[in-house]
Write a protein that holds these residues in place. Structure first.
Motif, short mmCIF file in Angstrom:
data_model
loop_
_atom_site.label_atom_id
_atom_site.label_comp_id
_atom_site.label_asym_id
_atom_site.label_seq_id
_atom_site.Cartn_x
_atom_site.Cartn_y
_atom_site.Cartn_z
N ALA A 115 7.63 74.89 -11.87
CA ALA A 115 8.90 74.52 -11.24
C ALA A 115 8.74 74.38 -9.72
O ALA A 115 9.30 73.46 -9.12
CB ALA A 115 9.98 75.54 -11.57
N VAL A 116 7.96 75.26 -9.10
CA VAL A 116 7.70 75.16 -7.66
C VAL A 116 6.96 73.85 -7.37
O VAL A 116 7.34 73.10 -6.47
CB VAL A 116 6.89 76.37 -7.14
N TYR A 117 5.94 73.57 -8.16
CA TYR A 117 5.17 72.33 -7.98
C TYR A 117 6.08 71.11 -8.13
O TYR A 117 6.05 70.20 -7.29
CB TYR A 117 4.03 72.27 -9.00
N SER B 179 0.71 82.17 3.11
CA SER B 179 -0.54 81.45 3.29
C SER B 179 -0.65 80.33 2.25
O SER B 179 0.04 80.35 1.22
CB SER B 179 -1.73 82.39 3.15
N LEU B 180 -1.54 79.38 2.54
CA LEU B 180 -1.80 78.32 1.58
C LEU B 180 -2.32 78.90 0.27
O LEU B 180 -1.92 78.47 -0.81
CB LEU B 180 -2.81 77.33 2.16
N ALA B 181 -3.15 79.92 0.35
CA ALA B 181 -3.67 80.58 -0.86
C ALA B 181 -2.54 81.18 -1.69
O ALA B 181 -2.59 81.13 -2.93
CB ALA B 181 -4.70 81.65 -0.49
N ASP B 182 -1.52 81.73 -1.02
CA ASP B 182 -0.37 82.28 -1.75
C ASP B 182 0.35 81.19 -2.53
O ASP B 182 0.72 81.39 -3.69
CB ASP B 182 0.62 82.94 -0.79
N ILE B 183 0.56 80.04 -1.89
CA ILE B 183 1.25 78.92 -2.56
C ILE B 183 0.41 78.42 -3.73
O ILE B 183 0.93 78.17 -4.82
CB ILE B 183 1.56 77.78 -1.56
N GLU B 184 -0.88 78.29 -3.53
CA GLU B 184 -1.77 77.85 -4.61
C GLU B 184 -1.70 78.82 -5.79
O GLU B 184 -1.65 78.41 -6.95
CB GLU B 184 -3.21 77.75 -4.11
N ARG B 185 -1.67 80.11 -5.49
CA ARG B 185 -1.60 81.14 -6.54
C ARG B 185 -0.27 81.06 -7.30
O ARG B 185 -0.24 81.13 -8.53
CB ARG B 185 -1.80 82.52 -5.92
N VAL C 227 12.97 83.47 -1.00
CA VAL C 227 12.24 82.71 0.02
C VAL C 227 11.86 81.33 -0.51
O VAL C 227 12.02 80.31 0.18
CB VAL C 227 11.00 83.49 0.49
N LEU C 228 11.35 81.28 -1.74
CA LEU C 228 10.96 80.01 -2.34
C LEU C 228 12.16 79.07 -2.47
O LEU C 228 12.09 77.89 -2.15
CB LEU C 228 10.30 80.22 -3.70
N ALA C 229 13.28 79.61 -2.96
CA ALA C 229 14.48 78.78 -3.14
C ALA C 229 14.93 78.21 -1.80
O ALA C 229 15.25 77.02 -1.70
CB ALA C 229 15.59 79.58 -3.80
N VAL D 117 12.72 77.99 -15.93
CA VAL D 117 12.86 78.09 -14.48
C VAL D 117 13.28 76.72 -13.97
O VAL D 117 12.67 75.71 -14.29
CB VAL D 117 11.52 78.51 -13.83
N SER D 118 14.35 76.70 -13.17
CA SER D 118 14.86 75.44 -12.60
C SER D 118 15.16 75.60 -11.13
O SER D 118 15.75 76.61 -10.72
CB SER D 118 16.15 75.02 -13.29
N PHE D 119 14.76 74.62 -10.33
CA PHE D 119 15.21 74.52 -8.95
C PHE D 119 16.23 73.41 -8.93
O PHE D 119 15.92 72.26 -9.27
CB PHE D 119 14.04 74.19 -8.01
N VAL D 120 17.45 73.75 -8.55
CA VAL D 120 18.54 72.78 -8.52
C VAL D 120 18.82 72.46 -7.04
O VAL D 120 19.23 73.35 -6.29
CB VAL D 120 19.81 73.35 -9.19
#
Length: 103
Positions: free
Chosen positions: A33-35, A55-61, A76-78, A96-99
């Motif tokens: 859903a984040v992607y 960090s970029l590594a956190d987002i990749e994970r 934070v992500l929302a 999981v949905s991001f609206v």
């Protein structure tokens, strides 16, 4: 008008009693859903990392389904993805949905 992006993970019957499998499925659904939302916003992982203070590594994970997020991280992500986060967890599946916020 933009539509919401969502991911689902349905747990195979033979793994329903395995808490680790259930948690992994939820992490995979969140990562997808984040992607999807990041792609809809046409931003790269580095930009999302900057928006979240991670960090970029956190987002990749996260996108790879390798983390079990906390409620503060979900907030934070929302915010960084300019969307409301809807999560539905049941015994057999996780949605999981991001609206996107209204323009």
């Amino acid at each position: 008008m933009s539509t919401g992006h969502h991911a689902s993970w349905k747990i195979p019957e033979e793994h329903r009693a395995d808490p680790a499998y259930v948690e992994a499925g939820a992490a995979i659904a969140l990562g997808q859903a984040v992607y999807d939302r990041r792609m809809a916003l046409e931003i790269d992982q580095g930009t999302l990392a900057e928006r979240t203070g991670m960090s970029l590594a956190d987002i990749e994970r996260i996108e790879g389904g390798g983390t079990a997020p906390t409620l503060p991280l979900l907030r934070v992500l929302a915010a960084a993805l300019d969307a409301k986060l809807d999560v539905s967890i049941d015994i057999e599946d996780t949605h999981v949905s991001f609206v996107p916020h209204a323009a």
